[in-house]
Every structure is written in C-alpha cells, then in structure tokens.
Write a protein that holds these residues in place. Structure first.
Motif, short mmCIF file in Angstrom:
data_model
loop_
_atom_site.label_atom_id
_atom_site.label_comp_id
_atom_site.label_asym_id
_atom_site.label_seq_id
_atom_site.Cartn_x
_atom_site.Cartn_y
_atom_site.Cartn_z
N ALA A 56 0.82 -1.21 0.00
CA ALA A 56 0.00 0.00 0.00
C ALA A 56 0.85 1.26 0.00
N SER A 57 2.06 1.18 0.55
CA SER A 57 2.94 2.36 0.59
C SER A 57 3.64 2.60 -0.74
N GLY A 81 5.84 -10.89 1.34
CA GLY A 81 6.41 -10.28 2.54
C GLY A 81 5.38 -9.64 3.44
N GLU A 82 5.90 -9.10 4.54
CA GLU A 82 5.06 -8.45 5.55
C GLU A 82 4.64 -7.07 5.09
N GLY A 83 3.60 -6.56 5.71
CA GLY A 83 3.16 -5.20 5.44
C GLY A 83 1.71 -5.14 5.00
N ARG A 107 -8.57 2.25 -7.02
CA ARG A 107 -8.79 1.89 -5.63
C ARG A 107 -8.77 0.36 -5.51
N PRO A 108 -8.07 -0.20 -4.51
CA PRO A 108 -7.97 -1.65 -4.40
C PRO A 108 -9.30 -2.29 -4.02
N ASP A 109 -9.45 -3.57 -4.40
CA ASP A 109 -10.63 -4.34 -4.00
C ASP A 109 -10.53 -4.81 -2.56
#
Length: 198
Positions: A56-57, A81-83, A107-109
C-alpha cells in the motif's frame, strides 16, 4: 451486430466484470491468502482473471500475483512479505478489454495486513526491600512496554495470566487489557503467595 461482407460481426463494447465474493481477512498471520471470486462478460466471454497486488505504501505499478482462466472459484497466492497489501482483481475479455485500468492505479478491491512478527513485550521489574526482583509493583500492578511492527501501540491488547503452582496451571486475570502500560492485579493475587505471570 452488423453485417460485414455477408458475415455477421459482433461489437464488443462492454467491459467484463470481476468481483471478490469472499475477501481475505484484514489482518493475517501468514502470507498465504485465499479469496473467492467471480468474473463475467456478456459479449465475448472472459479470457482470464488476474489478481494484482502491491504494498500500500508503494506508488509504483501493481504486479501480477496469480492468474486463472476459470470464471469463478478460489484463488490462492503467497504474498512476498510483511506489510499492508493492496489487492486488485481484474478480468480481461476475449477482445482484450480489462475490467479495470491497472495502469491508473485504481482503488484496491481489498487491503490485507500481513503480520508475521510477534509484538515486543517487556515486563518492568521492581526491587523488594531485601534486594530481590519482583514483577509486581508495591501497589499490586504489573507494568510493561509493548510495541508491534504493524499495529500502533494503542491498538494492542494485553492478556495477563497468573499461576500459583509454578506454571502447571494458568488462570486468566485479564483477557483483553488495553495497552496502557500497567494493570491492577489486586483482585487476582493474594499476599504471601508466590506467583508466576505471563
């Protein structure tokens, strides 16, 4: 439909549809995800369904995580990975039309936080008059510091358990205590007894 040189040509002016029927949980403890989906296209049919993802970043493009030619089913993927991950489902019809423009970073689902690291927890000790260490303060409180790589400290909850038989049996003193840094155990511990805490 139109007639072109004696043959019927079909226009494909619609876009396919893709939807997540069952999204993954908001926070997971494993990078392996499963999600149920369904795709359709009224004109030419669906050629493939693709699950895209990115942290997301990240401001870069979505990357293909997995794809299938099945119109409906369950997708499985191992996130790398993590996050916090943004997930986007996209169907492409036989004519090559995508259900969403991935390049425009829509925009993500779904948003999924992959948390593989346990929170850090440290108990604070106090010194007794005879010089030994105790985990209970003079006012019968246990004190701690807690942090996590993914969740903010104020969102953490603490479970406090005690044992009076050397750790053979444990009793829950507080099931979900806010991460205030201290918890009152006067109602759970009795003077003169030895306790273990966790």
């Amino acid at each position: 439909d139109a007639v072109v040189r004696g043959r019927i040509a079909r226009y494909d002016a619609d876009l396919p549809l893709a939807m997540m029927l069952e999204k993954p949980p908001a926070v997971v403890r494993s990078p392996h995800l499963m999600l149920r989906y369904k795709a359709s296209d009224a004109s030419s049919g669906v050629a493939k369904v693709v699950l895209h993802g990115r942290r997301a970043s990240d401001k870069g493009a979505y990357k293909v995580l997995t794809e299938t030619q099945n119109l409906e089913g369950t997708m499985e993927v191992d996130l790398p990975g993590e996050g916090l991950w943004s997930l986007l489902l996209c169907a492409t019809d036989v004519a090559g039309h995508p259900s969403t423009d991935i390049e425009r970073s829509p925009r993500p689902d779904a948003l999924v936080a992959v948390d593989l690291t346990k929170p850090d927890l440290a108990l604070k000790s106090s010194m007794l008059p005879q010089g030994s260490k105790t985990w209970i303060s003079p006012n019968w409180e246990v004190q701690w510091t807690a942090s996590d790589t993914l969740s903010s400290a104020e969102k953490l909850t603490i479970r406090i358990e005690h044992s009076s038989d050397g750790g053979r049996t444990w009793f829950v003193a507080v099931g979900r205590h806010p991460n205030t840094g201290h918890g009152d155990l006067r109602a759970h511990l009795f003077p003169g007894k030895k306790y273990r805490l966790r």
